[in-house]
Structures are given as structure tokens and as C-alpha cells.
Write a protein that holds these residues in place. Structure first.
Motif, PDB file in Angstrom:
ATOM      1  N   LEU A 264      25.807  17.423 -33.931  1.00 19.85           N
ATOM      2  CA  LEU A 264      25.458  16.554 -32.808  1.00 19.85           C
ATOM      3  C   LEU A 264      24.523  17.269 -31.846  1.00 19.85           C
ATOM      4  N   ILE A 265      23.432  16.610 -31.514  1.00 16.61           N
ATOM      5  CA  ILE A 265      22.547  17.009 -30.418  1.00 16.61           C
ATOM      6  C   ILE A 265      22.774  16.019 -29.287  1.00 16.61           C
ATOM      7  N   VAL A 266      22.924  16.505 -28.056  1.00 11.39           N
ATOM      8  CA  VAL A 266      23.208  15.604 -26.945  1.00 11.39           C
ATOM      9  C   VAL A 266      22.257  15.864 -25.782  1.00 11.39           C
ATOM     10  N   GLY A 267      21.836  14.781 -25.148  1.00 11.13           N
ATOM     11  CA  GLY A 267      21.072  14.842 -23.909  1.00 11.13           C
ATOM     12  C   GLY A 267      21.589  13.767 -22.979  1.00 11.13           C
ATOM     13  N   ALA A 268      21.642  14.035 -21.692  1.00 15.35           N
ATOM     14  CA  ALA A 268      22.144  13.043 -20.729  1.00 15.35           C
ATOM     15  C   ALA A 268      21.374  13.202 -19.423  1.00 15.35           C
ATOM     16  N   GLU A 269      20.610  12.199 -19.078  1.00 18.95           N
ATOM     17  CA  GLU A 269      19.785  12.234 -17.875  1.00 18.95           C
ATOM     18  C   GLU A 269      19.780  10.864 -17.219  1.00 18.95           C
ATOM     19  N   ARG A 270      19.398  10.835 -15.950  1.00 26.23           N
ATOM     20  CA  ARG A 270      18.975   9.589 -15.346  1.00 26.23           C
ATOM     21  C   ARG A 270      17.611   9.247 -15.906  1.00 26.23           C
ATOM     22  N   LEU A 271      17.358   7.982 -16.164  1.00 25.39           N
ATOM     23  CA  LEU A 271      16.071   7.576 -16.707  1.00 25.39           C
ATOM     24  C   LEU A 271      14.986   7.832 -15.666  1.00 25.39           C
ATOM     25  N   ASP A 272      14.131   8.808 -15.954  1.00 24.25           N
ATOM     26  CA  ASP A 272      13.108   9.211 -14.995  1.00 24.25           C
ATOM     27  C   ASP A 272      11.972   9.881 -15.752  1.00 24.25           C
ATOM     28  N   TYR A 273      10.736   9.628 -15.307  1.00 27.09           N
ATOM     29  CA  TYR A 273       9.585  10.179 -16.014  1.00 27.09           C
ATOM     30  C   TYR A 273       9.474  11.692 -15.882  1.00 27.09           C
ATOM     31  N   THR A 274      10.224  12.315 -14.963  1.00 24.33           N
ATOM     32  CA  THR A 274      10.188  13.773 -14.837  1.00 24.33           C
ATOM     33  C   THR A 274      11.060  14.468 -15.876  1.00 24.33           C
ATOM     34  N   LYS A 275      11.924  13.726 -16.552  1.00 29.20           N
ATOM     35  CA  LYS A 275      12.926  14.344 -17.436  1.00 29.20           C
ATOM     36  C   LYS A 275      12.411  14.619 -18.847  1.00 29.20           C
ATOM     37  N   GLY A 276      11.209  14.192 -19.165  1.00 33.51           N
ATOM     38  CA  GLY A 276      10.652  14.483 -20.477  1.00 33.51           C
ATOM     39  C   GLY A 276      11.349  13.768 -21.612  1.00 33.51           C
ATOM     40  N   LEU A 277      11.878  12.583 -21.347  1.00 37.82           N
ATOM     41  CA  LEU A 277      12.640  11.867 -22.378  1.00 37.82           C
ATOM     42  C   LEU A 277      11.786  11.457 -23.580  1.00 37.82           C
ATOM     43  N   PRO A 278      10.592  10.886 -23.401  1.00 38.54           N
ATOM     44  CA  PRO A 278       9.786  10.571 -24.582  1.00 38.54           C
ATOM     45  C   PRO A 278       9.425  11.825 -25.377  1.00 38.54           C
ATOM     46  N   HIS A 279       9.213  12.918 -24.674  1.00 34.49           N
ATOM     47  CA  HIS A 279       8.818  14.159 -25.333  1.00 34.49           C
ATOM     48  C   HIS A 279       9.955  14.703 -26.199  1.00 34.49           C
ATOM     49  N   ARG A 280      11.179  14.601 -25.698  1.00 38.72           N
ATOM     50  CA  ARG A 280      12.283  15.123 -26.511  1.00 38.72           C
ATOM     51  C   ARG A 280      12.574  14.206 -27.693  1.00 38.72           C
ATOM     52  N   MET A 281      12.362  12.899 -27.519  1.00 43.50           N
ATOM     53  CA  MET A 281      12.514  12.012 -28.666  1.00 43.50           C
ATOM     54  C   MET A 281      11.488  12.353 -29.742  1.00 43.50           C
ATOM     55  N   ARG A 282      10.255  12.640 -29.316  1.00 42.18           N
ATOM     56  CA  ARG A 282       9.231  13.025 -30.290  1.00 42.18           C
ATOM     57  C   ARG A 282       9.585  14.365 -30.938  1.00 42.18           C
ATOM     58  N   GLY A 283      10.178  15.265 -30.158  1.00 41.33           N
ATOM     59  CA  GLY A 283      10.611  16.534 -30.723  1.00 41.33           C
ATOM     60  C   GLY A 283      11.685  16.347 -31.776  1.00 41.33           C
ATOM     61  N   PHE A 284      12.620  15.434 -31.524  1.00 43.25           N
ATOM     62  CA  PHE A 284      13.658  15.149 -32.519  1.00 43.25           C
ATOM     63  C   PHE A 284      13.038  14.502 -33.752  1.00 43.25           C
ATOM     64  N   GLY A 285      12.104  13.601 -33.540  1.00 39.23           N
ATOM     65  CA  GLY A 285      11.412  12.999 -34.670  1.00 39.23           C
ATOM     66  C   GLY A 285      10.688  14.045 -35.499  1.00 39.23           C
ATOM     67  N   ALA A 286      10.062  15.033 -34.838  1.00 37.07           N
ATOM     68  CA  ALA A 286       9.378  16.117 -35.556  1.00 37.07           C
ATOM     69  C   ALA A 286      10.374  16.974 -36.333  1.00 37.07           C
ATOM     70  N   LEU A 287      11.582  17.145 -35.781  1.00 40.01           N
ATOM     71  CA  LEU A 287      12.622  17.876 -36.516  1.00 40.01           C
ATOM     72  C   LEU A 287      12.903  17.201 -37.854  1.00 40.01           C
ATOM     73  N   LEU A 288      13.057  15.892 -37.832  1.00 43.93           N
ATOM     74  CA  LEU A 288      13.365  15.162 -39.062  1.00 43.93           C
ATOM     75  C   LEU A 288      12.173  15.151 -40.015  1.00 43.93           C
ATOM     76  N   ASP A 289      10.952  15.134 -39.465  1.00 47.02           N
ATOM     77  CA  ASP A 289       9.756  15.153 -40.300  1.00 47.02           C
ATOM     78  C   ASP A 289       9.538  16.520 -40.952  1.00 47.02           C
TER      79      ASP A 289
END
Length: 473
Positions: A264-289
Motif C-alpha cells: 500500500l502507498i498512501v497519501g492524504a492531503e487537502r485538495l490544493d494546487y500546492t500539494k502536487g497531487l497531479p504530479h504524484r499521480m503521474r509518478g505512480f503511473g510512471a511506476l506502473l509503466d
């Protein structure tokens, strides 16, 4: 010695049946319980009529609460407008999102003045006032203008940019001068302290003395404002105990059952553009790729509680995250495996503690953050005999002291994927060593220690000006 007066934009009023508060709210409640005092600020309620400054009072578990309402116009200008559309992106280095409106600037000043007028009658001569965060930067100056002589400190919980960024704000010099009304101004890290000092030097032509203070003369009165870094902590032992209990709670048990043998990988944030949420999703996608050995072997849970829905950039972010999560699951998911679980609402703090404890990796990748207490909570929640690994943005304030984390630049998804792979395959001995180093720091620098250190320095700095005050009186 007088009371401690904590002032923040929102007051975390005790309400039954709500999830346990987290972050700053917990830290400040602990401080007030230890010292006794008053928590003052906005009630969170708005009215359609001009506000009268009427105080709503409440006493609960030894803490006094005092709040005032805002009218809808002031709320939109002060909070949704100037604080969130102007100051928030400015302090987080996001100038492209800054939307300046002079009427919002005037509302910001007006609300801070109203706060000062409402707070002043509640103060005793020996009270110590501790004002928090970017919404209330001018409050100290407004209190001084009304004659307040008490010790006043200010703490900024978000980053402090250098003058090259800060100067983009119309009226930046005025906001910097507001800080000179305080006896002590604190920030989270030495990097932020450097940004603030640079603003005083390049923006106002003021340099700190050898002890880190700015000396000025205002209306013929000599003043000195100390500048310092105080890294906020958490209730380390308390959160560790919560996690130990929560791991056997119903939510954690359900989560375990749904995971099977997967990591399990876990992240928990308030939805905010400073938190890098799209970037970490892309990082997880790159892990699977890039690391197909993890396919069907790992699940990523991201909690991103919605916030500031009235701000267009936040609505845009929500749509982007929805699309990214759907794309990752569509590209990699199986009929019996959903790679990414995306929850766009708040989850109780106790439940999160249990999820942190079972997670093999904590993923915290803000583009810029004053501290980030989620990183500290993740480490505190771990099982000492089988700890997980923290993957942390180098732009988080927490990175300054958490030397056991795997640091990443969130703008590089390929590098993030490499660190995620390293975290998921790290040997137990290295995991223990890294966790132990960070846990020792968390046990030393708790929320209580943070508050004690800040208030001790505030009292020390304010005491130094007492002789001159006595001379004038």
C-alpha cells in the motif's frame, strides 16, 4: 503572568460528532490546555448584514473561545479573495495564479481592523498574544494602532518567498512593514527565514542585527522585531498511540481485507494546487509503466478532501485529478485490481492513522509547503518492527530535518517512480534505520516543544523592550 491569547482566522470550535481535528488545530489546543487562555477568530459564519463585532463566547475543557461573524461581502473580499486568490499563491511561488483586486485588498485590511477592535476589550495588560498565519499579517499593527502594549508574536505556517517573488504583490512594502509591529515573527524553516530576511533587505532596506532582529523607529519610538525559525511538530506519542489502536479498528480491518497481499502507498492531503497531487499521480503511473513487476502488487490510496470550491483553480484541479485517476485505472487496472483508490472527501484522522500504519510507503510531494505535518504523522504511525518508507518532496519544509526520507522533485515523475520502486523494495534493516532517525527527531520536536520554544523567545524579546516602555510611561 497573563493568559495566552491565540488568534487565527478560523477557530477550531469543539463540536461533537465531527472527525478529530488535525494539524495546527490539535497543536494549538494542546498549547492552550497547558497554558490556559483564549482562542479568538472568525466563527466560520457569514451574515448578510453589516457585522456588529458581537462576540460569541464558549468555554470547553479549560479553553475559552471567542468568535465573531463576517458579513458576506467581507468574507468574499478578505478570505475567498485576498487571502486565497492573492496571498496563498504568492507565498507558494505561484504568481501565475495571483488575481489582484484592490477592493479585496481593502477588505483584507478592514477585516483585520475589525478583528483588532473586537479583540482589544478582551485583553488584559499582561496577556501574551500569538497571531497565526497569512490571513492576519496586519493584525499586530492594527492592535498597536489602538494602543495595545502587550507582547505580540506572529507565526507564518506557509512558506516565505524571497523579494524577487514577494515584490509582485501590489503594496508588498506595506505588508512587510506590518510585520515590524510584532516582537517576534516566526517561520517554519531556515529556508523561509532566508526568504523573509531577503524581503526586509531588498524590499525595505533593513538588515537584521547579529542576533537576527530588525531595528526600526516608528513615530519616534524605537522597536526591535526578532526573526526566527521554529519548526512545528506533532503530538508524536499521541499519534503513535492512535495508530496502534486504529490498525485493529473496523476501517483498517476492511482496508486490509480488500488489499490482500498487495503493498500500500498512501497519501492524504487537502485538495490544493500546492500539494502536487497531479504530479504524484503521474509518478505512480510512471511506476506502473516503468516497473511492471509492481503491476497487481501495489495499490495507491490518495485522500484529497475538497476545499475552497468557490475558487476556480480548485475546481479545475478536481477535474484534473478525476481524469488522471480514471486514466491510471483504465490503463493498468484488472477486473480484480484497481491500482488507484481516489477519495475526494475528508477521512477521520483516526482512520487515516490506521491506514498510515499499514502503508508500506507514505507519499508526500508538495510543490511548496511550509512544513507538512502529514509527513510527520506518517512516520509517527509506523510499526517500529516493520516500518514503511517516507517518499517526500524536497520542497516541503519537513525535508529540512527528516533525513530518513527518500527525497524527490515532484516535477519529475520518472524520478518519483524510481524512488517509489526503491521504497517498495527496501530491505527491512534500511527501513528501520531510516525510520529510527526520523522518529527520534519527532519525539524531540513535538507540537508542545514548538509552542514552548516560540513563547519563550517571545517573552524574552518582549522583556527586552520593557525598560523603554517604562521610561515612556
Amino acid at each position: 503572568m497573563g493568559r495566552l491569547i491565540v488568534v487565527s482566522n478560523r477557530v477550531a470550535l469543539p463540536r461533537r460528532g465531527e472527525p478529530t481535528a488535525g494539524g495546527l488545530a490539535v497543536a494549538l489546543k494542546d498549547v492552550l490546555k497547558s497554558n490556559g487562555g483564549l482562542w479568538f477568530g472568525w466563527s466560520g459564519e457569514t451574515t448578510k448584514t453589516p457585522t456588529s463585532g458581537e462576540i460569541k463566547a464558549l468555554r470547553y475543557q479549560g479553553i475559552d473561545y471567542a468568535t465573531i461573524d463576517l458579513n458576506e461581502t467581507d468574507y468574499k473580499g478578505f478570505y475567498a479573495g485576498y487571502s486565497n486568490n492573492i496571498l496563498w499563491p504568492l507565498f507558494h511561488f505561484r504568481l501565475g495564479l495571483l488575481e489582484y483586486d484592490r477592493r479585496q485588498s481593502e477588505a483584507y485590511r478592514r477585516v483585520n481592523r475589525d478583528f483588532a477592535k473586537a479583540l482589544l476589550p478582551l485583553l488584559g495588560p499582561d496577556d501574551v498574544i500569538w497571531i497565526h498565519d497569512y490571513q492576519l499579517i496586519p493584525l499586530g499593527a492594527e492592535l498597536r494602532a489602538l494602543g495595545a502594549r502587550q507582547k505580540i508574536g506572529f507565526f507564518l505556517h506557509i512558506p516565505f518567498p524571497p523579494w524577487a517573488v514577494f515584490s509582485a504583490l501590489p503594496g508588498a512594502e506595506v505588508l512587510m512593514r506590518d510585520l515590524l509591529a510584532y516582537d517576534l515573527v516566526g517561520v517554519q524553516t531556515h529556508r523561509d527565514l532566508g526568504g523573509m530576511v531577503n524581503c526586509f533587505q531588498d524590499g525595505l532596506g533593513l538588515s537584521p542585527d547579529e542576533d537576527g532582529g530588525i531595528r526600526t523607529s516608528i513615530a519616534g519610538t524605537e522597536r526591535r522585531t526578532q526573526l526566527s525559525a521554529h519548526a512545528i511538530g506533532i503530538d508524536t506519542r499521541g499519534f503513535a498511540n492512535t495508530a496502534r489502536k486504529a490498525i485493529n479498528g473496523p476501517d483498517a480491518v476492511r482496508m486490509k481485507a480488500s488489499m490482500g497481499e498487495r503493498k500500500l502507498i498512501v497519501g492524504a492531503e487537502r485538495l490544493d494546487y500546492t500539494k502536487g497531487l497531479p504530479h504524484r499521480m503521474r509518478g505512480f503511473g510512471a511506476l506502473l509503466d516503468n516497473f511492471p513487476q509492481h503491476l497487481n502488487q501495489v495499490t495507491y490510496l490518495q485522500v484529497a478532501a475538497r476545499s475552497r470550491n468557490e475558487v476556480a483553480s480548485y475546481r479545475d484541479l478536481r477535474r484534473e485529478l478525476d481524469q488522471l485517476a480514471g486514466r491510471i485505472n483504465g490503463d493498468h487496472g484488472l477486473f480484480d485490481w484497481t491500482p488507484m483508490r481516489y477519495v475526494a472527501r475528508a477521512v477521520a484522522r483516526d482512520t487515516l492513522a490506521g491506514f498510515y500504519r499499514m502503508a508500506d510507503v507514505g507519499l508526500v510531494t508538495p510543490l511548496r509547503d511550509g512544513m507538512n505535518l502529514v509527513a510527520k504523522e506518517y512516520v509517527a504511525a509506523q510499526d517500529p518492527e516493520n516500518p514503511g518508507v517516507l517518499v517526500l518532496s524536497s520542497f516541503a519544509g519537513a525535508a529540512e530535518a527528516m533525513d530518513g526520507a527518500l527525497l524527490v522533485n515532484p516535477l519529475d515523475p520518472e524520478a518519483m517512480a524510481e524512488q517509489l520502486d526503491r521504497a517498495l523494495t527496501m530491505p527491512l534493516a534500511e527501513r528501520k534505520s531510516r525510520w529510527s532517525s526520523m522518529m527520534q527527531g519527532l519525539e524531540e520536536q513535538t507540537a508542545e516543544r514548538w509552542a514552548e520554544d516560540f513563547l519563550a523567545e517571545l517573552n524574552e524579546q518582549a522583556a527586552a523592550r520593557e525598560p523603554s516602555l517604562a521610561a515612556r510611561n
